[in-house]
Design a protein around this motif. Structure first.
Motif, PDB file in Angstrom:
ATOM      1  N   PRO A  88       0.830  -1.212   0.000  1.00  0.00           N
ATOM      2  CA  PRO A  88       0.000   0.000   0.000  1.00  0.00           C
ATOM      3  C   PRO A  88       0.862   1.259   0.000  1.00  0.00           C
ATOM      4  CG  PRO A  88       0.073  -0.957   2.183  1.00  0.00           C
ATOM      5  CD  PRO A  88       0.804  -1.915   1.293  1.00  0.00           C
ATOM      6  N   SER A  89       0.241   2.368  -0.322  1.00  0.00           N
ATOM      7  CA  SER A  89       0.985   3.626  -0.319  1.00  0.00           C
ATOM      8  C   SER A  89       1.363   4.020   1.114  1.00  0.00           C
ATOM      9  CB  SER A  89       0.134   4.734  -0.945  1.00  0.00           C
ATOM     10  OG  SER A  89      -0.993   4.997  -0.127  1.00  0.00           O
ATOM     11  N   LEU A  90       2.428   4.798   1.212  1.00  0.00           N
ATOM     12  CA  LEU A  90       2.859   5.254   2.541  1.00  0.00           C
ATOM     13  C   LEU A  90       1.780   6.108   3.189  1.00  0.00           C
ATOM     14  CD1 LEU A  90       5.023   5.415   4.690  1.00  0.00           C
ATOM     15  CD2 LEU A  90       6.083   7.304   3.444  1.00  0.00           C
ATOM     16  N   GLN A  91       1.044   6.855   2.373  1.00  0.00           N
ATOM     17  CA  GLN A  91      -0.037   7.680   2.907  1.00  0.00           C
ATOM     18  C   GLN A  91      -1.097   6.804   3.583  1.00  0.00           C
ATOM     19  OE1 GLN A  91      -1.977  10.053  -0.043  1.00  0.00           O
ATOM     20  NE2 GLN A  91      -3.123  11.271   1.444  1.00  0.00           N
ATOM     21  N   THR A  92      -1.434   5.658   2.952  1.00  0.00           N
ATOM     22  CA  THR A  92      -2.409   4.726   3.540  1.00  0.00           C
ATOM     23  C   THR A  92      -1.900   4.152   4.849  1.00  0.00           C
ATOM     24  OG1 THR A  92      -3.148   4.137   1.308  1.00  0.00           O
ATOM     25  CG2 THR A  92      -3.749   2.642   3.104  1.00  0.00           C
ATOM     26  N   ILE A  93      -0.601   3.801   4.859  1.00  0.00           N
ATOM     27  CA  ILE A  93      -0.014   3.208   6.072  1.00  0.00           C
ATOM     28  C   ILE A  93      -0.033   4.216   7.224  1.00  0.00           C
ATOM     29  CG2 ILE A  93       2.111   2.280   7.059  1.00  0.00           C
ATOM     30  CD1 ILE A  93       2.812   1.274   4.234  1.00  0.00           C
ATOM     31  N   LEU A  94       0.389   5.454   6.927  1.00  0.00           N
ATOM     32  CA  LEU A  94       0.452   6.464   7.994  1.00  0.00           C
ATOM     33  C   LEU A  94      -0.933   6.854   8.496  1.00  0.00           C
ATOM     34  CD1 LEU A  94       3.315   8.798   6.705  1.00  0.00           C
ATOM     35  CD2 LEU A  94       3.428   6.950   8.386  1.00  0.00           C
ATOM     36  N   SER A  95      -1.926   6.847   7.590  1.00  0.00           N
ATOM     37  CA  SER A  95      -3.287   7.180   8.032  1.00  0.00           C
ATOM     38  C   SER A  95      -3.863   6.075   8.919  1.00  0.00           C
ATOM     39  CB  SER A  95      -4.186   7.403   6.811  1.00  0.00           C
ATOM     40  OG  SER A  95      -4.275   6.220   6.036  1.00  0.00           O
ATOM     41  N   ALA A  96      -3.354   4.833   8.765  1.00  0.00           N
ATOM     42  CA  ALA A  96      -3.838   3.728   9.607  1.00  0.00           C
ATOM     43  C   ALA A  96      -3.121   3.663  10.951  1.00  0.00           C
ATOM     44  CB  ALA A  96      -3.659   2.396   8.863  1.00  0.00           C
ATOM     45  N   PHE A  97      -2.019   4.384  11.057  1.00  0.00           N
ATOM     46  CA  PHE A  97      -1.169   4.292  12.256  1.00  0.00           C
ATOM     47  C   PHE A  97      -1.885   4.720  13.547  1.00  0.00           C
ATOM     48  CE2 PHE A  97       2.272   4.775  15.088  1.00  0.00           C
ATOM     49  CZ  PHE A  97       3.307   3.976  14.615  1.00  0.00           C
ATOM     50  N   PRO A  98      -2.469   5.935  13.603  1.00  0.00           N
ATOM     51  CA  PRO A  98      -3.054   6.383  14.886  1.00  0.00           C
ATOM     52  C   PRO A  98      -4.158   5.461  15.388  1.00  0.00           C
ATOM     53  CG  PRO A  98      -2.861   8.215  13.335  1.00  0.00           C
ATOM     54  CD  PRO A  98      -2.596   6.968  12.557  1.00  0.00           C
ATOM     55  N   ASP A  99      -5.061   5.040  14.483  1.00  0.00           N
ATOM     56  CA  ASP A  99      -6.176   4.203  14.947  1.00  0.00           C
ATOM     57  C   ASP A  99      -5.677   2.824  15.373  1.00  0.00           C
ATOM     58  OD1 ASP A  99      -9.078   3.675  15.243  1.00  0.00           O
ATOM     59  OD2 ASP A  99      -8.672   2.181  13.672  1.00  0.00           O
ATOM     60  N   THR A 100      -4.653   2.309  14.680  1.00  0.00           N
ATOM     61  CA  THR A 100      -4.160   0.961  14.989  1.00  0.00           C
ATOM     62  C   THR A 100      -3.507   0.909  16.367  1.00  0.00           C
ATOM     63  OG1 THR A 100      -3.751   0.558  12.643  1.00  0.00           O
ATOM     64  CG2 THR A 100      -2.646  -0.894  14.208  1.00  0.00           C
ATOM     65  N   TRP A 101      -2.664   1.874  16.676  1.00  0.00           N
ATOM     66  CA  TRP A 101      -1.861   1.775  17.896  1.00  0.00           C
ATOM     67  C   TRP A 101      -2.388   2.624  19.041  1.00  0.00           C
ATOM     68  CZ3 TRP A 101       1.304  -2.155  18.142  1.00  0.00           C
ATOM     69  CH2 TRP A 101       1.725  -2.722  16.944  1.00  0.00           C
ATOM     70  N   ILE A 102      -3.088   3.725  18.733  1.00  0.00           N
ATOM     71  CA  ILE A 102      -3.608   4.577  19.816  1.00  0.00           C
ATOM     72  C   ILE A 102      -5.100   4.353  19.998  1.00  0.00           C
ATOM     73  CG2 ILE A 102      -3.900   6.970  20.591  1.00  0.00           C
ATOM     74  CD1 ILE A 102      -1.392   7.662  18.953  1.00  0.00           C
ATOM     75  N   GLY A 103      -5.847   4.386  18.886  1.00  0.00           N
ATOM     76  CA  GLY A 103      -7.301   4.217  18.973  1.00  0.00           C
ATOM     77  C   GLY A 103      -7.708   2.873  19.537  1.00  0.00           C
ATOM     78  N   GLN A 104      -6.968   1.821  19.184  1.00  0.00           N
ATOM     79  CA  GLN A 104      -7.305   0.484  19.677  1.00  0.00           C
ATOM     80  C   GLN A 104      -6.572   0.133  20.974  1.00  0.00           C
ATOM     81  OE1 GLN A 104      -6.819  -2.490  16.581  1.00  0.00           O
ATOM     82  NE2 GLN A 104      -7.578  -1.118  14.994  1.00  0.00           N
ATOM     83  N   GLY A 105      -5.842   1.085  21.506  1.00  0.00           N
ATOM     84  CA  GLY A 105      -5.180   0.864  22.804  1.00  0.00           C
ATOM     85  C   GLY A 105      -4.012  -0.103  22.757  1.00  0.00           C
ATOM     86  N   ARG A 106      -3.413  -0.285  21.579  1.00  0.00           N
ATOM     87  CA  ARG A 106      -2.321  -1.253  21.475  1.00  0.00           C
ATOM     88  C   ARG A 106      -1.013  -0.728  22.071  1.00  0.00           C
ATOM     89  NH1 ARG A 106      -2.804  -5.838  18.621  1.00  0.00           N
ATOM     90  NH2 ARG A 106      -4.709  -6.172  17.444  1.00  0.00           N
ATOM     91  N   VAL A 107      -0.894   0.595  22.261  1.00  0.00           N
ATOM     92  CA  VAL A 107       0.315   1.114  22.902  1.00  0.00           C
ATOM     93  C   VAL A 107       0.437   0.530  24.307  1.00  0.00           C
ATOM     94  CG1 VAL A 107       1.410   3.191  23.815  1.00  0.00           C
ATOM     95  CG2 VAL A 107       0.374   3.238  21.543  1.00  0.00           C
TER      96      VAL A 107
END
Length: 261
Positions: free
Chosen positions: A37-56
């Motif tokens: 996928p494009s880097l833009q797609t990856i970066l847009s998925a970053f906050p929800d994946t690790w912060i929004g879902q509490g994975r941090v």
């Protein structure tokens, strides 16, 4: 350190990564490949994946805790055993074949064995990290202690310095550059083993999350895990360098003085 020096160092540290990220951004911007996928797609998925879902809290923190505990155990054991072995020639000659044997074993091979002996859990993962990180620290400590100047050793003996003072004032400072070299190698090994150990019967951790994303074909999320792992490695390397610079300031000053002369 002058402002100009800081700016130059910052430019060298960030210049190439910024260029590579820009190249990745433009090279992947029109990508229609599902697995790339494009880097833009990856970066847009970053906050929800690790912060929004509490994975941090659920994955990153447990990984770092296991890494730090295993790394600390390896440092303590490696420096203690390495100092002892490096100080006595007979002990060194007796144990070197054993060290070579265990050093040749890739730590990931021990994971199935440790799962049987210790069981599945955080203890197994910490032990895997500690065993992998132990050998670079231990071997470098032995070499560092061996290279202590003989004249300084003889002087300490003549003045009958207590063993503890000799250790603090002579042996450990002289061996410190090589000990830090081993600790730097061990840090990279520890991060690798942290990820690998979390891919076996784990319920949390960065390695577990990346594997879970791969199995569910969540490709952008999987890429965010890879990027996060690289960022964690860079931050830990910076922190290590900060400590190394402060502790070995005397050593760096001597080398700079010799170079200027």
């Amino acid at each position: 350190m002058t402002t100009r020096t800081w700016r130059t160092r910052l430019l060298y540290a960030l210049g190439l990564p910024v260029v590579l990220v820009a190249l990745w951004w433009f090279a992947s911007s029109a990508s229609t490949n599902y697995f790339w996928p494009s880097l833009q797609t990856i970066l847009s998925a970053f906050p929800d994946t690790w912060i929004g879902q509490g994975r941090v809290v659920g994955d990153v923190v447990p990984s770092l805790v296991r890494l730090l505990i295993g790394y600390a155990i390896a440092l303590v054991l490696g420096i203690a055993i390495g100092t002892l072995v490096g100080s006595f020639r007979t002990l060194r000659e007796l144990l070197e074949p054993l060290f070579d044997f265990f050093r040749a074993l890739p730590p990931p091979v021990l994971i199935p064995v440790l799962m049987i002996l210790i069981g599945i859990g955080d203890t197994m993962r910490v032990v895997v990290i500690a065993l992998g990180c132990l050998w670079p620290v231990l071997i470098n400590t032995v070499e560092g202690v061996r290279q202590v100047d003989e004249i300084q050793r003889a002087t300490a003996s003549v003045y009958q310095l207590p063993a503890l003072m000799r250790l603090r004032r002579l042996t450990l400072p002289a061996a410190a550059p090589l000990i830090f070299a081993g600790a730097r190698q061990a840090l990279s090994i520890g991060i690798i083993l942290m990820v690998i150990s979390e891919m076996f019967a784990s319920t949390n951790g960065i390695g577990f999350a990346i594997q879970q994303f791969q199995r569910t074909f969540s490709v952008p999320e999987m890429w965010t895990g890879v990027i996060l792992l690289g960022v964690v490695g860079v931050i830990l390397a910076w922190l290590f360098r900060l400590v190394e610079t402060r502790v070995l300031a005397w050593y760096t000053s001597i080398h700079e003085a010799h170079r200027d002369n």
